[in-house]
Design a protein around this motif. Sequence first.
Motif: not given
Length: 229
Positions: A90-91, A95-99, A170-171
Amino acid sequence: MPKLKPAIQQARREHILGAAERCFARTGFHRTTMQDICRQAGVSPGALYVYFNSKEALIAGIAERDRAEFAERLAGVADSPDFLAALKELGEHYFVREARPSHLMCIEIGLESTRNPRIAEIHRGVDEFVNSSFEKLFLRLKDEGHIAPDLPIPVVVQLFSVIADGMFWRRAVDPAFDGSVLVPATFDLMIGLLKPVLPREPGAPPQVRTDTPRPDTEMTANQRDGHRS
């Protein structure tokens, strides 16, 4: 004019929401006009107003869409035989794959909620839904003996919320943000808060893990080794 089938109406609605999200992320809530969204979506003003009559209605639609998606993903965590692996997945999704525009959109909604009562109501509703969903999940895991946190579950959930908000920020604003590095580190912090309980034989006392396990094949093997010892 024949009425559109529900599936086509839903597809058009989702298309408009995607266009609105890109516009809001690019130029902000106030600078974006309904005409901007029409151009982005490639629809006429009349077609847009069939589905959404204001920018606030578009924000509400985006929030409802994202809330439904989150509920589906969290249900997958609740139903997973390995909740740690599912929680880490879920993380990684958020925080990695979502645009990145999705994160900018979240920041934009949060900022606008400080000035616009309608947006504040929408933002508060989503926040309460996410927190209550995590609280129900963690209470169930605690009742079932899978976790043994030192802190009360509502406090754990609030800490999760603060960490997630910081990660979203931050993202959104830091070009150097690397979720592939920070998600595992953040996961370690969450493990320390949740304190997963090791599998045990019937009748044996519960054993709380004191390290920070990774929900992968290697760590599962280590869990078995630690249990056997």
